[in-house]
Design an enzyme around this catalytic site. Structure first.
Site, PDB file in Angstrom:
ATOM      1  N   GLN A 199      27.859  20.975 -11.114  1.00  0.00           N
ATOM      2  CA  GLN A 199      29.102  20.142 -11.407  1.00  0.00           C
ATOM      3  C   GLN A 199      29.428  20.648 -10.022  1.00  0.00           C
ATOM      4  OE1 GLN A 199      27.643  20.528 -14.023  1.00  0.00           O
ATOM      5  NE2 GLN A 199      28.206  19.404 -15.685  1.00  0.00           N
TER       6      GLN A 199
ATOM      7  N   PHE B 149      30.291  30.614 -14.980  1.00  0.00           N
ATOM      8  CA  PHE B 149      30.486  29.458 -16.013  1.00  0.00           C
ATOM      9  C   PHE B 149      30.731  29.837 -17.654  1.00  0.00           C
ATOM     10  CE2 PHE B 149      27.897  26.744 -18.955  1.00  0.00           C
ATOM     11  CZ  PHE B 149      28.335  25.078 -18.709  1.00  0.00           C
TER      12      PHE B 149
ATOM     13  N   LYS C 193       0.896  -1.201  -0.061  1.00  0.00           N
ATOM     14  CA  LYS C 193      -0.380  -0.352   0.334  1.00  0.00           C
ATOM     15  C   LYS C 193       1.461   1.054   0.084  1.00  0.00           C
ATOM     16  CE  LYS C 193      -4.197   0.041   1.039  1.00  0.00           C
ATOM     17  NZ  LYS C 193      -5.077  -0.536  -0.385  1.00  0.00           N
TER      18      LYS C 193
ATOM     19  N   ARG D  22      26.427  35.237 -12.670  1.00  0.00           N
ATOM     20  CA  ARG D  22      25.256  34.398 -12.471  1.00  0.00           C
ATOM     21  C   ARG D  22      24.550  34.192 -11.475  1.00  0.00           C
ATOM     22  NH1 ARG D  22      24.998  28.540 -15.233  1.00  0.00           N
ATOM     23  NH2 ARG D  22      26.485  27.186 -13.726  1.00  0.00           N
TER      24      ARG D  22
ATOM     25  N   ASN E 155      18.805  22.462 -12.448  1.00  0.00           N
ATOM     26  CA  ASN E 155      19.802  24.375 -12.328  1.00  0.00           C
ATOM     27  C   ASN E 155      18.501  25.564 -12.876  1.00  0.00           C
ATOM     28  OD1 ASN E 155      20.961  26.558 -13.211  1.00  0.00           O
ATOM     29  ND2 ASN E 155      22.726  25.249 -14.169  1.00  0.00           N
TER      30      ASN E 155
ATOM     31  N   THR F 214      -2.928  -5.496   0.751  1.00  0.00           N
ATOM     32  CA  THR F 214      -2.142  -4.112   0.699  1.00  0.00           C
ATOM     33  C   THR F 214      -2.921  -3.294   1.186  1.00  0.00           C
ATOM     34  OG1 THR F 214      -3.444  -3.221  -1.071  1.00  0.00           O
ATOM     35  CG2 THR F 214      -1.411  -3.983  -1.113  1.00  0.00           C
ATOM     36  N   ASP F 215      -4.158  -3.847   2.184  1.00  0.00           N
ATOM     37  CA  ASP F 215      -4.763  -2.961   2.813  1.00  0.00           C
ATOM     38  C   ASP F 215      -4.589  -3.316   4.754  1.00  0.00           C
ATOM     39  OD1 ASP F 215      -7.814  -1.854   3.486  1.00  0.00           O
ATOM     40  OD2 ASP F 215      -7.419  -3.785   4.721  1.00  0.00           O
TER      41      ASP F 215
ATOM     42  N   HIS G 105      16.937  28.279 -14.494  1.00  0.00           N
ATOM     43  CA  HIS G 105      18.118  28.671 -14.614  1.00  0.00           C
ATOM     44  C   HIS G 105      17.036  30.544 -14.454  1.00  0.00           C
ATOM     45  CE1 HIS G 105      20.043  25.947 -16.516  1.00  0.00           C
ATOM     46  NE2 HIS G 105      18.725  25.870 -17.753  1.00  0.00           N
TER      47      HIS G 105
END
Lengths: 303, 303, 303, 303
Positions: free
Chosen positions: B224, B159, B17, B176, B250, B62-63, B252
């Site tokens: 990274q 970058f 469940k 940035r 990322n 599952t119950d 942006h």
């Protein structure tokens, strides 16, 4: 009446660029500040012809309204959502004759500075602050609000004495969880005077604090009672606010029946609850300063 | 074995469940505490027959796994997501012979007490804490993690110096915004001994603090590099953690070109950015203690 | 190698631009065709240095991978998601020495032409078709799949004969609704030969039809049985497919107890059901051609 | 004025159970039919006291309104969303004196029978059909609508001749993609007479067909023009509908600039487009039968 040339007419209409996600950084040496908004522009006015024939002569492109949002963020900065929205609304109406009315809606996301850092931030994930600024060339109307403010009382909530009709099976409850996700809009009395412009941020912080305080302090016999307590506390304590509307889902937390497993599950002992999704109660109401006109639309949600 | 009696065979399978939303309140006089979890159970073992013929003789419904989650929350309380998951995983494997392996996944939502109140809370909306406990009858494996931890550096990110191929148009950038929404899983070295059980909450708080600290302190030349700094800082400072994996979009924030409107928009002056949705860079990596085995699955997202 | 110079090491890592939303129109006179994809690129290879020091000398920017997606859509068209992904994967690995492996994931949204029109379309809103193409310079691997294929049988489903433990309260049911939202990935046997390239679209349509046929035709004693029937039918009828994995939530439809209102609500008479959200059973399994290797990851969801 | 006992007053208020997910199966031998609705109940009336003091004497619990939805689905079946909502609205107002007004909102999800099967269905995933039934004890008002009807014209759309102000940079376009996701509500003229009750399903199918036809047939110089064409076509062709309102995002598909890679990307040749998420143009308008009163709220979205 001879002259209904056409059996179909155009009614209210509006257009603009929605969800302009604008982030403005302000640098004060190594200490940066951050405003993170989602701005939606909606304009109306002398726009019949574009609907009837596609003639765009009166149409300021939605792309231009987007550019204006970003350019104004640079030119004027973003002092608050309300102040920024006012600048935009006035600009569109005052600069373009065919535009008679502008409505700016803004969501604001809050970030908190990471400890010991000048330029590192984390999204708080608390409620979203909202604002709606409407301007028709005369008096601006400013609504402020919030959504997704999720709160819970783990006791001091009862629900009993209600109507029993043939479809009623709900047992009365003398100690339940009361939880909701508050959506609210409130209307400022202010109508555009320079001198008495509210301090929008202080007003927001004040209203929010009163909402939370009233939620915590109210021994609740129904979510309606809690809602009214929240609204009246804001109206009583914030003279700049004349009207407030709420949409508050009852986020049900059902006490689980553990008897089949030989266990009691009483609220008084600290219980286990199932947090349910749907269906949910939905409580909506307006609270007003006596004598004020109700102007906030009834439907804050699309349900 | 000569004969492939059947040309089709059953491979790995699991069931249970998912998304049991359990809230446990603990009362200490008028001061209440709150645990709010989303618990997903997944069991595997001797389950071929139910797939081949629908014979449920080995199938715990599952119950029932749902009931067990709620009953255990009452019976044992919820000390931490990890401790609760261990109880559940061991229960399923140790009590039912055909169940050979249990995997419990938990999301935890945090609430903060409203000032001056014993039983009123607000959802913080910060990141979601996650845990995965796997038990196969021998050694448990515990992963802890988080998702939706959204952070931003408004400077100290560059970058440049990247590969230029015929499809490269990106300009280099010396200042940035770097923003991401961290998803991470980390693996505890612990394999089940009573004595050396980690303090799960302290470990989480410690790892989280190191992630944030490394994000804030790293002058970044690429996402990274930031990711690796975050991971290595956790591994170096938290001896109980052997492996950590990240999935970091990322997010942006593009500096808007305002030249058409006669305005500069330099980062150094405090700029206006467009927060973009899609597409986005997606950076994923594992960082390990030297000598540790990589066991966290490579894909944290479905992308 | 004596000295672990550093106690921390980098493990598996990958990066790229995710969720490039590319739409390609093809015009055949007044009759247009439409491909609508969401393409995610993930690259790995000789990328240690960017993690350790931020040196991007081996890094093809994610922005470039985005440009490549759009340029390739124009240059080569989009015959199918699989063919397009193969072009991209081979390009990245074959053109850049430090890139050793490319994984392209694609979602495809289907549109249907409005009746009587050459260039007007409506989104069908049916399941999303998915593809994952992996290439390491030697043999490509192609997975095809789908998600959000929501299906329901209003009868011919039972659930009984299951394990009863102390936490079991579920009654047996001889006539229940069986509903699920199918997520599936299947692996093609093909490893890159020109001659025997599958017809990807025909293969998808065939696999989809078999899944639906098996769902409809199986008198079900458990969702696991239905799942296996779906998988084995695909393996038996589609020789180009060696392995298939499913993640199938049991979308519970609970027969509502109307006895308090003096009404029976038997399945045989046409009943009323409550469609529940959470929690839900989650059934996951792989079905394989005998002798085939299991290569599809076990976790299709993040739960 | 002496008697403002209290400076705060209660305004409009409403409450009920939202999002009751009810599925009704009807069996005609081996051929089953299926209605799948999401029903939200909202009641108002003499409810001041529950807000002021928490006295629930006039409050029919939201749980009871949920029970009523399920019981009515069994008792009366679900002929159509509109007919079902009318039954519910009349019941609440007519059976409980303090309830003066009921508003029922319904979403309907459509399923299609799998070929060759009597009881197997797949969700179509097309638009969601919506209905809102309001009853105040006198005349019911019925709105029907739809949302998420996503459509695209790959040509026959232009945009030029618009206003150029200092923030306008958008180039004119003589051949663009026009795509939108239609949300619409339309109001039926019907006010409750037995004899002239519309055939709700036929009316929906008719209105939908006209919307699509007008979208496809209109050579568009602006999305406003297309919207008006859709609305006027419905009003002209469906005498039972007096008013229709639209909220139509302009789902921008930007033609990608491939010149940096030496490629043209002209619409006429079959172009590649980037499907963008945010921001988006948002066009909203009402179209009315001449002489009809505008009664549909202006805001269909929360933006």
């Amino acid at each position: 009446m001879t002259a209904h040339a056409h059996p179909v007419v155009l009614g209210q209409n509006q257009y603009g660029k929605a969800e302009n996600r604008v982030v403005k950084v302000t640098r004060d040496g190594d200490t940066h500040r951050l405003k993170d908004l989602n701005v939606s522009v909606s304009l109306s006015g002398d726009m019949a012809e574009v609907h009837y024939s596609g003639d765009n002569a009166n149409v300021l492109p939605t792309d231009t309204t987007k550019n204006t949002v970003f350019a104004f963020a640079k030119k004027h900065g973003i002092e608050s959502a309300e102040a920024f929205g006012l600048l935009l609304a006035r600009h569109f109406v005052d600069s373009r004759q065919p535009i008679h009315r502008a409505r700016i809606r803004i969501e604001e996301y809050t970030w908190e500075r990471l400890e010991g850092s000048g330029h590192s931030f984390a999204r708080t994930g608390r409620e979203t602050r909202t604002a709606q600024i409407t301007y028709d060339g005369r008096a601006p109307e400013v609504l402020t609000g919030l959504k997704d403010l999720t709160v819970m009382n783990t006791t001091d909530s009862e629900f009993w004495g209600f109507v029993k009709d043939p479809y009623t099976t709900l047992p009365e409850d003398r100690d339940r969880i009361l939880a909701t996700s508050v959506s609210s809009w409130w209307r400022h009395a202010w109508t555009g005077g320079e001198a008495d412009t509210p301090d929008w941020d202080a007003s927001y912080d004040g209203a929010r604090a009163h909402l939370l305080r009233a939620f915590a302090d109210t021994y609740s016999l129904s979510l309606q009672q809690t809602l009214y307590a929240m609204g009246s506390r804001v109206i009583e304590n914030r003279p700049e606010i004349d009207e407030i509307r709420f949409s508050m889902p009852n986020k049900h937390h059902f006490r689980v029946d553990l008897e089949p497993f030989g266990m009691a599950n009483e609220a008084a002992d600290g219980a286990v609850y199932l947090a349910a999704d749907r269906p949910y109660g939905l409580i909506e109401a307006t609270v007003l300063r006596a004598g004020a006109e109700a102007r906030i639309p009834v439907d804050l949600t699309n349900l």
